[in-house]
Design a protein around this motif. Sequence first.
Motif, mmCIF file in Angstrom:
data_model
loop_
_atom_site.group_PDB
_atom_site.id
_atom_site.type_symbol
_atom_site.label_atom_id
_atom_site.label_comp_id
_atom_site.label_asym_id
_atom_site.label_seq_id
_atom_site.Cartn_x
_atom_site.Cartn_y
_atom_site.Cartn_z
ATOM 1 N N VAL A 173 1.683 9.846 -11.078
ATOM 2 C CA VAL A 173 1.379 8.421 -11.164
ATOM 3 C C VAL A 173 2.484 7.680 -11.910
ATOM 4 O O VAL A 173 2.959 6.627 -11.456
ATOM 5 C CB VAL A 173 0.015 8.207 -11.841
ATOM 6 C CG1 VAL A 173 -0.237 6.724 -12.074
ATOM 7 C CG2 VAL A 173 -1.108 8.799 -10.996
ATOM 8 N N LEU A 174 2.903 8.230 -13.048
ATOM 9 C CA LEU A 174 3.955 7.572 -13.828
ATOM 10 C C LEU A 174 5.280 7.551 -13.072
ATOM 11 O O LEU A 174 6.034 6.569 -13.143
ATOM 12 C CB LEU A 174 4.131 8.280 -15.173
ATOM 13 C CG LEU A 174 2.966 8.146 -16.159
ATOM 14 C CD1 LEU A 174 3.257 8.909 -17.435
ATOM 15 C CD2 LEU A 174 2.697 6.677 -16.480
ATOM 16 N N ALA A 175 5.566 8.627 -12.351
ATOM 17 C CA ALA A 175 6.812 8.677 -11.583
ATOM 18 C C ALA A 175 6.832 7.596 -10.517
ATOM 19 O O ALA A 175 7.875 6.978 -10.265
ATOM 20 C CB ALA A 175 6.974 10.060 -10.941
ATOM 21 N N ASN A 176 5.697 7.357 -9.872
ATOM 22 C CA ASN A 176 5.661 6.307 -8.858
ATOM 23 C C ASN A 176 5.869 4.933 -9.491
ATOM 24 O O ASN A 176 6.548 4.077 -8.915
ATOM 25 C CB ASN A 176 4.330 6.343 -8.124
ATOM 26 C CG ASN A 176 4.258 5.292 -7.031
ATOM 27 O OD1 ASN A 176 4.934 5.379 -6.020
ATOM 28 N ND2 ASN A 176 3.438 4.274 -7.254
ATOM 29 N N CYS A 177 5.276 4.717 -10.664
ATOM 30 C CA CYS A 177 5.477 3.439 -11.362
ATOM 31 C C CYS A 177 6.952 3.240 -11.708
ATOM 32 O O CYS A 177 7.506 2.142 -11.516
ATOM 33 C CB CYS A 177 4.628 3.391 -12.629
ATOM 34 S SG CYS A 177 2.839 3.378 -12.344
ATOM 35 N N MET A 178 7.593 4.304 -12.197
ATOM 36 C CA MET A 178 9.009 4.194 -12.553
ATOM 37 C C MET A 178 9.874 4.023 -11.306
ATOM 38 O O MET A 178 10.881 3.307 -11.332
ATOM 39 C CB MET A 178 9.442 5.430 -13.340
ATOM 40 C CG MET A 178 8.733 5.585 -14.680
ATOM 41 S SD MET A 178 8.926 4.125 -15.738
ATOM 42 C CE MET A 178 10.697 4.098 -15.973
ATOM 43 N N ARG A 179 9.494 4.666 -10.212
ATOM 44 C CA ARG A 179 10.241 4.503 -8.957
ATOM 45 C C ARG A 179 10.225 3.037 -8.520
ATOM 46 O O ARG A 179 11.260 2.468 -8.149
ATOM 47 C CB ARG A 179 9.626 5.379 -7.879
ATOM 48 C CG ARG A 179 10.294 5.246 -6.518
ATOM 49 C CD ARG A 179 9.475 5.936 -5.452
ATOM 50 N NE ARG A 179 8.220 5.227 -5.221
ATOM 51 C CZ ARG A 179 8.068 4.261 -4.328
ATOM 52 N NH1 ARG A 179 9.095 3.861 -3.598
ATOM 53 N NH2 ARG A 179 6.898 3.685 -4.166
ATOM 54 N N GLU B 59 0.825 -1.208 0.000
ATOM 55 C CA GLU B 59 0.000 0.000 0.000
ATOM 56 C C GLU B 59 0.858 1.257 0.000
ATOM 57 O O GLU B 59 0.525 2.251 -0.636
ATOM 58 C CB GLU B 59 -0.918 -0.021 1.225
ATOM 59 C CG GLU B 59 -1.924 1.116 1.258
ATOM 60 C CD GLU B 59 -2.911 0.987 2.399
ATOM 61 O OE1 GLU B 59 -3.099 1.980 3.131
ATOM 62 O OE2 GLU B 59 -3.469 -0.109 2.576
ATOM 63 N N ALA B 60 1.988 1.216 0.739
ATOM 64 C CA ALA B 60 2.880 2.372 0.779
ATOM 65 C C ALA B 60 3.521 2.644 -0.581
ATOM 66 O O ALA B 60 4.035 3.744 -0.817
ATOM 67 C CB ALA B 60 3.957 2.158 1.830
ATOM 68 N N CYS B 61 3.501 1.638 -1.478
ATOM 69 C CA CYS B 61 4.093 1.783 -2.811
ATOM 70 C C CYS B 61 3.090 2.286 -3.846
ATOM 71 O O CYS B 61 3.436 2.427 -5.021
ATOM 72 C CB CYS B 61 4.665 0.450 -3.283
ATOM 73 S SG CYS B 61 5.907 -0.254 -2.186
ATOM 74 N N SER B 62 1.842 2.511 -3.438
ATOM 75 C CA SER B 62 0.820 2.933 -4.406
ATOM 76 C C SER B 62 1.078 4.326 -4.945
ATOM 77 O O SER B 62 0.630 4.675 -6.040
ATOM 78 C CB SER B 62 -0.564 2.890 -3.754
ATOM 79 O OG SER B 62 -0.688 3.904 -2.761
ATOM 80 N N GLY B 63 1.802 5.162 -4.179
ATOM 81 C CA GLY B 63 2.058 6.528 -4.609
ATOM 82 C C GLY B 63 0.945 7.493 -4.273
ATOM 83 O O GLY B 63 1.000 8.664 -4.663
ATOM 84 N N LEU B 64 -0.068 7.029 -3.522
ATOM 85 C CA LEU B 64 -1.192 7.906 -3.197
ATOM 86 C C LEU B 64 -0.744 9.102 -2.366
ATOM 87 O O LEU B 64 -1.219 10.226 -2.574
ATOM 88 C CB LEU B 64 -2.265 7.113 -2.437
ATOM 89 C CG LEU B 64 -3.497 7.914 -2.009
ATOM 90 C CD1 LEU B 64 -4.269 8.398 -3.230
ATOM 91 C CD2 LEU B 64 -4.402 7.075 -1.112
ATOM 92 N N ARG B 65 0.161 8.860 -1.421
ATOM 93 C CA ARG B 65 0.632 9.951 -0.564
ATOM 94 C C ARG B 65 1.247 11.065 -1.391
ATOM 95 O O ARG B 65 0.947 12.249 -1.207
ATOM 96 C CB ARG B 65 1.643 9.396 0.443
ATOM 97 C CG ARG B 65 2.143 10.386 1.469
ATOM 98 C CD ARG B 65 3.209 9.747 2.343
ATOM 99 N NE ARG B 65 2.755 8.464 2.864
ATOM 100 C CZ ARG B 65 3.540 7.632 3.544
ATOM 101 N NH1 ARG B 65 4.804 7.943 3.759
ATOM 102 N NH2 ARG B 65 3.058 6.494 3.993
#
Length: 474
Positions: free
Chosen positions: A218-224, A177-183
Motif C-alpha cells: 500500500v505504501l509503495a503504491n502511494c509513493m509511486r 482506479e488503476a492507480c489504487s494499487g489493488l492489482r
Amino acid sequence: MLKNNYLRILSLFGLLCAVWALVFWPTLQNMEAVWRSSDTYTHCYIIPLIAAWLLYDQRQFINAPAKPTLLPLLPALGCAAVWLVGYAADVNSLTHFSAVFVLQLLTLSLLGWQLGRQVAFPLFYLIFMVPFGDALNLPLQDLTATVSVYMLNLTGIPVLREGLYLTTPVGQFEVAEACSGLRFLIASIAIGTLFSFLTYRVWWKHLLFVGAILVFSVLANCMRAFFLIWIGETSNMQYGFGADHFVYGWLFFALVMFSMFWLGGRYADKAPTGHAGATVAVPAAFWQPVGCALLVLGATLLLRSQITEIAAPAQAEQLAAPTGFSTEPARHWQPGFQDGLARLQVWDATGNGYLLARYGHKQQKGELISWNNRLYQRKTWSETNHKTLTLSGESYQLMELRSESGEQQVLFYQYRIADHRTTSASKAKLYQVLALLSGDQSYSEVRAVNLPGALLDMQPQQLEQAAARLQTLP
C-alpha cells in the motif's frame, strides 16, 4: 500397496471434485468470467496449478495415514446453505467464497485431520481463486491521494485537491482506479503468502511477513503515485506519463517486491527433512464420509434446482419512450445494465438522461447488482461526492462525477424490488431473496437520472423536476 492406496484416495477426490464442480458450476463460470475480464484477477488462473505443484514439491513430507472424518461436513453443510442464499440473491462474494470453502472442507473430510494438516497450505491456497477486494478500490484511491498531497507539500510543490483530482502548477492529475494499487496488492499478498510458506516454519514469522507485504504494498503504491506527479511537475510533464508511466510503475513495484523477498529470505528457517516409506491407510469406514459428502452435494444441487430462474433474452427488450422524451444515441452518459429483461434510455428537452433497466429477481444470465453493472464509465469518470436525498417523495442516492478533462455530471438513482424502494445495494439483494422465497413474480429495477454540470450550479427545483420525470417512465 502405498501406490494403490494413493490412487484410491485420488480417485475418490476426483469424484468429489467432479460432483462439486457440477453443483457449483454457475459460480465457477462467474468466477472465470471475472478473471477473464479484469487484469486484477488474471493470476487466479494459476492458483490451482500452484496448489498442485506445492503438493508435488512437498510430497516427501506427506506421510500421514488417511483417516476420513465426518466433522468437517457440518461446516460444509453450513457453507452450502450460505451459497444457496448467495446464489438466490446473486451475491458473488458469498457464492465464490462458499463454493471454495465447501471444496476445502470436503477434502479435509476425505483426508482426515492428520493428513489434512500436512496438506493444509496447498488446500488453504485455493482461497486465492476467489476474486475479492474490489470494494477496496475507492479507499485505496483516497489514501493514495492523501499521501501524495502530503508528500507534495513536503517537497514544496503547491497542490489543490478536489476529490481524486490533484492540481499542481503544471497540470491536473487524477488518482484513477488503476492507480489504487489493488492489482499489485492482491497479487503481492498471493505471492507473499506462498513465499512465506516456503521460507518460514513458525506461525509468527508467517503473520509478520504477510502483514509487512500488505503494508509495504500500500505504501509503495502511494509513493509511486507521488513520484509520478513529482517527475511530471519537475520535468514540465516531459516524463512520468505515457508509456514510461507503466514501465516506471512496474519497475518500482518489482524493486519493492525484490527488497521484501531479499529481506525476508535473510531470516529464513531451516528446511525440514523429508521422510520416506510412509503408509497411507484406507480404513474400512472410508466410504461413510464420502457418501455423506455426496449427500451434501446432492442436497445442494436439489435445492439449487428449486430456485426459479427467468430466462433472459439475448438482448434486453427496448421499451417505448414516453411522450416528451427522445431516444437519441448515447452522448456523454453511457451506463451499463445491458443484460436485463427490458431497458429504456432516453433524454428530455433539457439534455438530462434517464435510465430504466428491468431484471428478474433471479435470471439465468445477468443480474441487477453486479461488479460489471455500472451507472457510469469508471475509466472516464471519477466520483467526487455522494449523498442520499429525497426528491418528489422518493429517496435517491446522488453522485457527483468528474472527468479528467474537467467535465462534471450528477447522477441520482434508486432500486425498486417489487414494492420496495431502496438506495442500498445490500438491501436490494435482501429484497430479491425475500421476493424469491415468497414466490413474487414481479421485477427488480434500477432507475437513474443523469444531469450534465456541477451540483453547485443546479437548483433544487431542477432536481425535483428530473425526479418527477423519472417516475413517468413505464
